[in-house]
Design an enzyme around this catalytic site. Structure first.
Site, PDB file in Angstrom:
ATOM      1  N   TRP A   1      -6.790   1.838  14.335  1.00 51.62           N
ATOM      2  CA  TRP A   1      -6.441   3.233  14.042  1.00 51.62           C
ATOM      3  C   TRP A   1      -7.318   4.209  14.795  1.00 51.62           C
ATOM      4  O   TRP A   1      -6.826   5.206  15.342  1.00 51.62           O
ATOM      5  CB  TRP A   1      -6.454   3.487  12.528  1.00 51.62           C
ATOM      6  CG  TRP A   1      -5.341   2.733  11.862  1.00 51.62           C
ATOM      7  CD1 TRP A   1      -5.459   1.653  11.045  1.00 51.62           C
ATOM      8  CD2 TRP A   1      -3.927   2.960  12.032  1.00 51.62           C
ATOM      9  NE1 TRP A   1      -4.207   1.205  10.679  1.00 51.62           N
ATOM     10  CE2 TRP A   1      -3.258   1.987  11.269  1.00 51.62           C
ATOM     11  CE3 TRP A   1      -3.175   3.886  12.754  1.00 51.62           C
ATOM     12  CZ2 TRP A   1      -1.858   1.918  11.199  1.00 51.62           C
ATOM     13  CZ3 TRP A   1      -1.786   3.825  12.690  1.00 51.62           C
ATOM     14  CH2 TRP A   1      -1.157   2.842  11.925  1.00 51.62           C
TER      15      TRP A   1
ATOM     16  N   ASP B   1     -10.706  10.170   9.757  1.00 56.33           N
ATOM     17  CA  ASP B   1      -9.405   9.704   9.259  1.00 56.33           C
ATOM     18  C   ASP B   1      -9.714   8.877   8.013  1.00 56.33           C
ATOM     19  O   ASP B   1     -10.246   7.774   8.107  1.00 56.33           O
ATOM     20  CB  ASP B   1      -8.723   8.854  10.343  1.00 56.33           C
ATOM     21  CG  ASP B   1      -7.457   8.180   9.835  1.00 56.33           C
ATOM     22  OD1 ASP B   1      -7.088   8.361   8.661  1.00 56.33           O
ATOM     23  OD2 ASP B   1      -6.839   7.446  10.641  1.00 56.33           O
TER      24      ASP B   1
ATOM     25  N   LYS C   1      -1.404   5.460   0.532  1.00 60.41           N
ATOM     26  CA  LYS C   1      -2.275   4.399  -0.003  1.00 60.41           C
ATOM     27  C   LYS C   1      -2.868   4.833  -1.343  1.00 60.41           C
ATOM     28  O   LYS C   1      -2.578   4.251  -2.368  1.00 60.41           O
ATOM     29  CB  LYS C   1      -3.361   4.066   1.014  1.00 60.41           C
ATOM     30  CG  LYS C   1      -2.759   3.503   2.308  1.00 60.41           C
ATOM     31  CD  LYS C   1      -3.388   4.096   3.500  1.00 60.41           C
ATOM     32  CE  LYS C   1      -2.702   3.882   4.813  1.00 60.41           C
ATOM     33  NZ  LYS C   1      -1.956   2.698   5.086  1.00 60.41           N
TER      34      LYS C   1
HETATM   35  N1  PMP Z   1      -4.790   5.942   9.938  1.00 60.50           N
HETATM   36  C1  PMP Z   1      -5.001   4.893   9.131  1.00 60.50           C
HETATM   37  C2  PMP Z   1      -6.401   4.503   8.793  1.00 60.50           C
HETATM   38  C3  PMP Z   1      -3.911   4.194   8.610  1.00 60.50           C
HETATM   39  O1  PMP Z   1      -4.106   3.130   7.817  1.00 60.50           O
HETATM   40  C4  PMP Z   1      -2.589   4.595   8.942  1.00 60.50           C
HETATM   41  C5  PMP Z   1      -1.364   3.909   8.383  1.00 60.50           C
HETATM   42  N2  PMP Z   1      -1.463   2.678   7.918  1.00 60.50           N
HETATM   43  C6  PMP Z   1      -2.448   5.692   9.803  1.00 60.50           C
HETATM   44  C7  PMP Z   1      -3.561   6.343  10.268  1.00 60.50           C
HETATM   45  C8  PMP Z   1      -1.058   6.157  10.210  1.00 60.50           C
HETATM   46  O2  PMP Z   1      -0.443   6.710   9.134  1.00 60.50           O
HETATM   47  P1  PMP Z   1       1.093   7.169   9.179  1.00 60.50           P
HETATM   48  O3  PMP Z   1       1.918   5.940   9.220  1.00 60.50           O
HETATM   49  O4  PMP Z   1       1.226   7.973   7.934  1.00 60.50           O
HETATM   50  O5  PMP Z   1       1.265   7.996  10.399  1.00 60.50           O
END
Ligand code: PMP
Length: 360
Positions: A103, A173, A197
């Site tokens: 991520w 994030d 989450k």
């Molecule tokens: N950052 C993290 C740490 C994540 O776990 C996720 C999704 N699993 C995201 C960003 C992306 O999120 P989204 O699918 O809502 O764009």
């Protein structure tokens, strides 16, 4: 059908009390004769729901008044772009990123479209099995901000400490560990979190940002992605994701009823310990993350013989435990144990793991 024990990394399980209340109120919210989904976002009922959700989130995380709270759409991924659009132009057109997994790498890749996004530190060389030691970070004092991912959902690596980035604002994030523990918001310039989450429905994303960082958007940034304009209009430049904000508000009330994020932290520590102790005591299961950087939220583990994976998953499913398969890029297993997962759920998993190992 009785409810499953859902170890999904997200969208993840929600507290049953929240789902029950939402079901009860689905077609008639508080005697108004309408569903929250049907309400005007400018009307007094929805405005009250929105304001209460913000107030409760502020209470839960002790968010000071000089931070704006935004309820936005597009998931956390859109913020990988929106963040640099709003902040990379603040000073030198540069920002520092620490990469600890998939991520944070994605966030860095997107930021590079908007300015000089530099990789200040990375644990990629060791397969993202740790947080790089702070002494090795190449931070630049002229950066607009330093970006981290406080919990890598796929790899299961979590910051259990807050980096000191001096005068450069730290941005995190926090999609997969927000509200799982108390945090000192003042140590951050901004943070953002996708909701699916620990908060509520996918698509909703929450941004918390110190107000003095607003107002530096790159030319061409649409107003709807401009944090300053969004803060000025209470996240309502256009129609906000009203039902998602309502569900988030119910989750915040649930958290307050449980005793807040300090209680959550105690429970999350206990759940994670139960699972990691089981893994560490076994010769069948293994977690490859440096112990001090292990995530309390996402616990990946491998079986010594991957040939047993399918049998392990089928046996778990037969007992009502679902979504234990690891991310497609990581293989193995992953148990996500966010706030809504009760310790009994983790105990059921651990009992099954012991039994499976005994029979293997
Ligand atoms: N950052 C993290 C740490 C994540 O776990 C996720 C999704 N699993 C995201 C960003 C992306 O999120 P989204 O699918 O809502 O764009």
């Amino acid at each position: 059908m009785s409810k499953v024990i859902n170890f999904s990394a997200g969208p993840a399980m929600l507290p049953p009390e929240v789902l029950r209340q939402a079901a009860d109120e689905m077609s008639d919210w508080h005697g108004t004769g309408q569903s929250v989904m049907e309400m005007s976002h400018r009307g007094k009922h929805y405005m009250a729901i929105h304001a209460t959700a913000e107030r409760d989130l502020r209470g839960l995380l002790a968010i000071p008044d000089d931070y704006a709270v935004l309820f936005l759409q597009g998931g956390a991924s859109l913020q990988f772009s929106v963040l640099p659009m709003n902040l990379i132009g603040r000073r030198s057109g540069a920002a520092d990123y620490v990469t600890t997994g998939d991520w944070s790498k994605k966030a860095l890749r997107e930021a590079r479209r908007y300015g000089q996004a530099r990789e200040a530190a990375s644990s990629e060389g060791t397969g993202f099995d740790r947080i790089p030691s702070p002494g090795d970070w190449q931070l630049n004092p002229d950066s607009g901000y330093v970006h981290i991912c406080s919990n890598e959902t796929i790899g299961g690596v979590e910051f259990n400490w807050i980096p000191d980035t001096k005068d450069v604002p730290l941005i995190a994030d926090m999609s997969s560990n927000i509200l799982s523990r108390p945090i000192d918001i003042r140590r951050f310039g901004a943070l953002y979190a996708g909701a699916q989450k620990n908060i509520g429905p996918a698509g909703l994303v929450i941004v918390i940002i110190r107000r003095d960082l607003l107002g530096h958007t790159l030319p061409g940034t649409p107003p709807i992605l401009d944090y300053a304009a969004l803060a000025e209009h209470d996240s309502m430049i256009n129609t906000p994701p009203t039902y998602s904000v309502y569900i988030a508000g119910l989750v915040f009330q649930w958290l307050l009823d449980q005793g807040g994020v300090a209680t959550m932290e105690d429970r999350n520590i206990a759940k994670a310990k139960l699972l990691y102790d089981c893994i560490d005591a076994s010769s069948l299961y293994r977690n490859r993350i440096a112990p001090e950087d292990r995530s309390r939220m996402n616990v990946p583990f491998q079986l010594a013989d991957p040939g047993l994976d399918e049998r392990f998953l089928a046996g778990a499913e037969a007992l009502g435990m679902v979504q234990l398969k690891g991310h497609r890029t990581a293989g193995g297993m992953r148990a996500s144990i966010y706030n809504a997962m009760p310790i009994e759920g983790v105990q059921t998993l651990v009992d099954y793991m012991c039994e499976f190992e005994r029979k293997a």
